[in-house]
Design a protein around this motif. Structure first.
Motif, mmCIF file in Angstrom:
data_model
loop_
_atom_site.group_PDB
_atom_site.id
_atom_site.type_symbol
_atom_site.label_atom_id
_atom_site.label_comp_id
_atom_site.label_asym_id
_atom_site.label_seq_id
_atom_site.Cartn_x
_atom_site.Cartn_y
_atom_site.Cartn_z
ATOM 1 N N ALA A 150 -14.080 -17.167 21.429
ATOM 2 C CA ALA A 150 -13.855 -18.593 21.197
ATOM 3 C C ALA A 150 -13.404 -19.367 22.422
ATOM 4 N N ILE A 151 -12.308 -18.966 23.033
ATOM 5 C CA ILE A 151 -11.672 -19.858 24.004
ATOM 6 C C ILE A 151 -12.504 -20.010 25.277
ATOM 7 N N ILE A 152 -12.881 -18.891 25.896
ATOM 8 C CA ILE A 152 -13.652 -19.001 27.138
ATOM 9 C C ILE A 152 -15.010 -19.664 26.908
ATOM 10 N N PRO A 153 -15.753 -19.350 25.837
ATOM 11 C CA PRO A 153 -16.987 -20.103 25.587
ATOM 12 C C PRO A 153 -16.762 -21.606 25.422
ATOM 13 N N LEU A 154 -15.651 -21.996 24.769
ATOM 14 C CA LEU A 154 -15.352 -23.420 24.646
ATOM 15 C C LEU A 154 -15.089 -24.046 26.008
ATOM 16 N N VAL A 155 -14.322 -23.332 26.835
ATOM 17 C CA VAL A 155 -14.050 -23.831 28.183
ATOM 18 C C VAL A 155 -15.352 -23.944 28.972
ATOM 19 N N ASN A 156 -16.184 -22.917 28.898
ATOM 20 C CA ASN A 156 -17.447 -22.931 29.639
ATOM 21 C C ASN A 156 -18.373 -24.053 29.186
ATOM 22 N N ILE A 160 -10.789 -30.943 29.841
ATOM 23 C CA ILE A 160 -10.092 -29.838 29.187
ATOM 24 C C ILE A 160 -8.604 -30.140 29.259
ATOM 25 N N ARG A 161 -7.915 -30.083 28.119
ATOM 26 C CA ARG A 161 -6.479 -30.289 28.063
ATOM 27 C C ARG A 161 -5.851 -29.103 27.343
ATOM 28 N N PHE A 162 -4.738 -28.582 27.862
ATOM 29 C CA PHE A 162 -4.065 -27.489 27.194
ATOM 30 C C PHE A 162 -2.552 -27.631 27.331
#
Length: 325
Positions: free
Chosen positions: A267-273, A279-281
């Motif tokens: 989930a997370i890395i594909p969303l970032v990619n 991008i906000r975290f």
């Protein structure tokens, strides 16, 4: 005071993932549904009678001076934030996350199933005991050291109060953390987020909570709760990732439980990619280099990347703040 184990690098990474997953899920359904913070969407949620989102009678807060404000019936999700600058007195929890949680407890009729890391709030304990006394099935899974062991420390005793009232509490006895923070009301409403149900979690720290009225999500979390209730924790518990995707009012939501589910890769890395503009975290602990590298790669492609670290963790072992800088 009991001797607490320190969080390892891996455990700190789990905390990061839990917080980031919540933010990612919120971002996904907000953007796809075109909803604002109150959760009002272009489609109408299924009307369900007698829930915390649409009670037959207004819920009664444990403090009679407070006026409960459950979400309007047309909303199926709502986000709450702590406000330690203005809401910072545990003796007056009006308009706090604690009050919002008590409102959901007070209108529950069948079951309240809880997986939560820490606990030291007497008003919440009193509301749960009142629910138990009116026949609601109240059960709690917690951590052993930060939950039941910490209950004997000054300011504690809330778990003992629940147990003395006949409410069963079970603990994860592994050396790893049971770091969940979710509540399921009547197999219909899900409450989750970063907030520990403690004075610090609600009145000192910056935290969030999100509530959903959707039996589809509640069912997924009930299954996870039951696994832990039966003693199945961490990577040895069964992954059911294929059964944890739902569509609510046209909004796709993917639920991921660490550490049995591969959250970074799935989930997370594909969303970032896939980010194209920003991008906000917000992260208490961020120790995963592949995730930091993915954010750096997007920044180099012109994506606006920005985040906030907790200062107590930013310089800790394995922290990726320096990598991002």
């Amino acid at each position: 005071m009991s001797r607490r184990r320190k969080m390892s690098k891996a455990q700190g990474g789990i905390i990061t993932l839990l917080i980031t997953v919540l933010l990612a899920i919120v971002g996904i359904f907000s953007s796809l549904a075109g909803a604002d913070q109150s959760g009002e969407s272009s489609t109408t949620a299924t009307s369900v009678v007698n829930t915390p989102f649409q009670p037959d009678n207004p819920p009664v807060a444990t403090d009679s001076s407070q006026v409960p404000q459950p979400p309007p019936a047309e909303e199926w999700w709502r986000v709450y934030f702590t406000d330690p600058l203005t809401i910072n007195d545990p003796a007056n929890y009006s308009n706090s996350i604690e009050q919002r949680l008590i409102e959901f407890i007070n209108v529950s009729q069948v079951s309240i199933h809880i997986a939560a890391f820490e606990f030291d709030l007497d008003p919440v304990a009193d509301a749960l005991i009142a629910a138990h006394n009116r026949g609601v099935d109240v059960r709690w899974v917690t951590d052993n050291e930060f939950g039941l062991d910490a209950d004997t420390e000054p300011g504690g005793g809330q778990f003992a109060k629940l147990q003395n009232a006949g409410i069963e509490v079970r603990a994860d006895t592994r050396t790893a953390l049971m770091h969940n923070k979710f509540w399921i009301f009547d197999s219909l409403v899900l409450w989750t987020g970063s907030t520990n149900i403690t004075k610090n979690g609600i009145f000192v720290q910056d935290n969030n909570a999100i509530a959903f009225q959707t039996p589809e999500l509640a069912t997924i979390y009930e299954r996870e709760f039951q696994e832990m209730w039966d003693g199945k924790f961490g990577p040895k518990s069964p992954s059911q990732l294929a059964e944890q995707a739902v569509v609510i009012n046209g909004t796709p939501i993917q639920v991921i439980f660490t550490s049995e589910d591969p959250v970074l890769e799935t989930a997370i890395i594909p969303l970032v990619n896939g980010a194209t503009s920003s991008i906000r975290f917000l992260a208490f602990s961020f120790t995963d280099y592949p995730l930091a590298k993915a954010m750096i790669d997007r920044a180099q492609q012109g994506v606006d990347v920005a985040g906030v670290f907790d200062k107590t963790q930013a310089g800790g072992q394995g922290a990726e703040l320096g990598t991002l800088f």
